[in-house]
Scaffold this active site. Structure first.
Site, mmCIF file in Angstrom:
data_model
loop_
_atom_site.group_PDB
_atom_site.id
_atom_site.type_symbol
_atom_site.label_atom_id
_atom_site.label_comp_id
_atom_site.label_asym_id
_atom_site.label_seq_id
_atom_site.Cartn_x
_atom_site.Cartn_y
_atom_site.Cartn_z
ATOM 1 N N HIS A 72 0.812 -1.225 0.000
ATOM 2 C CA HIS A 72 0.000 0.000 0.000
ATOM 3 C C HIS A 72 0.844 1.273 0.000
ATOM 4 O O HIS A 72 0.335 2.351 -0.298
ATOM 5 C CB HIS A 72 -0.965 0.016 1.192
ATOM 6 C CG HIS A 72 -0.287 0.196 2.511
ATOM 7 N ND1 HIS A 72 0.234 -0.868 3.215
ATOM 8 C CD2 HIS A 72 -0.022 1.300 3.226
ATOM 9 C CE1 HIS A 72 0.781 -0.419 4.325
ATOM 10 N NE2 HIS A 72 0.641 0.906 4.359
ATOM 11 N N HIS A 86 2.068 6.749 -1.080
ATOM 12 C CA HIS A 86 0.987 5.962 -0.458
ATOM 13 C C HIS A 86 -0.105 5.787 -1.501
ATOM 14 O O HIS A 86 -0.673 6.760 -1.973
ATOM 15 C CB HIS A 86 0.445 6.686 0.768
ATOM 16 C CG HIS A 86 -0.322 5.797 1.683
ATOM 17 N ND1 HIS A 86 -1.571 5.323 1.390
ATOM 18 C CD2 HIS A 86 0.021 5.278 2.887
ATOM 19 C CE1 HIS A 86 -1.989 4.556 2.388
ATOM 20 N NE2 HIS A 86 -1.040 4.522 3.302
#
Length: 166
Positions: A72, A86
């Site tokens: 992620h 991110h």
């Protein structure tokens, strides 16, 4: 080189990692408090285009310092300190579902190299917001080169990371 601009990727700037819309961090929701209030550092957020599958690319040459479990988020050091990419706002809880890292810790990446594949359509169907922050996490300042709200494409200048004055 305190306070001096560090030019990355040979063009002097971070390049857009995928087709998207540039945004200021204040507009980021969800991990909003952490990102929008710049608790991790200064940066930019991008909202990727609608697509079934998205591939995020390294925005500059650098070393992969960290690949978070499930892919992620990735930390790359491009020479002026590490920065965090991110992918999406609620992707931590997915434990890798819909995300496939293309790099590993310790890899050297070139600007434009694929770093993560995102099953965007499937994640959006689940209500996952794919706005993706890029944050300098060592007190670097960030200057947005693409005007907020503008369309960006891979390879276009996106931001300039400035060395920390601390």
């Amino acid at each position: 080189m305190a306070g001096e601009a560090h030019r990355l990727a040979g063009v002097g700037d971070f390049e857009a990692e995928r087709r998207a819309t540039a945004s200021e961090l204040e507009r980021v929701i969800s991990i909003a408090t952490i990102v929008a209030e710049r608790l991790l550092g200064d940066g930019v957020a991008i909202a990727p285009d609608l697509a079934e599958i998205l591939v995020a690319h390294a925005p500059c040459d650098g070393d992969v310092v960290k690949v978070f479990p499930g892919g992620h988020a990735i930390v790359i050091d491009g020479g002026v300190g590490p920065f965090l990419l991110h992918f999406g706002l609620e992707t931590v809880e997915l434990h890798g579902e819909g995300l496939r890292p293309c790099v590993a810790e310790g890899d050297r990446v070139a600007a434009g190299a694929p770093i993560v594949e995102i099953q965007a359509a499937a994640l959006r169907e689940r209500g996952i917001n794919l706005v993706s922050p890029i944050v300098g996490i060592s007190a670097q300042a960030v200057r947005l080169l693409a005007p907020a709200g503008s369309r960006i494409t891979p390879g276009e200048p996106l931001l300039e990371l400035l060395a920390s004055t601390a």
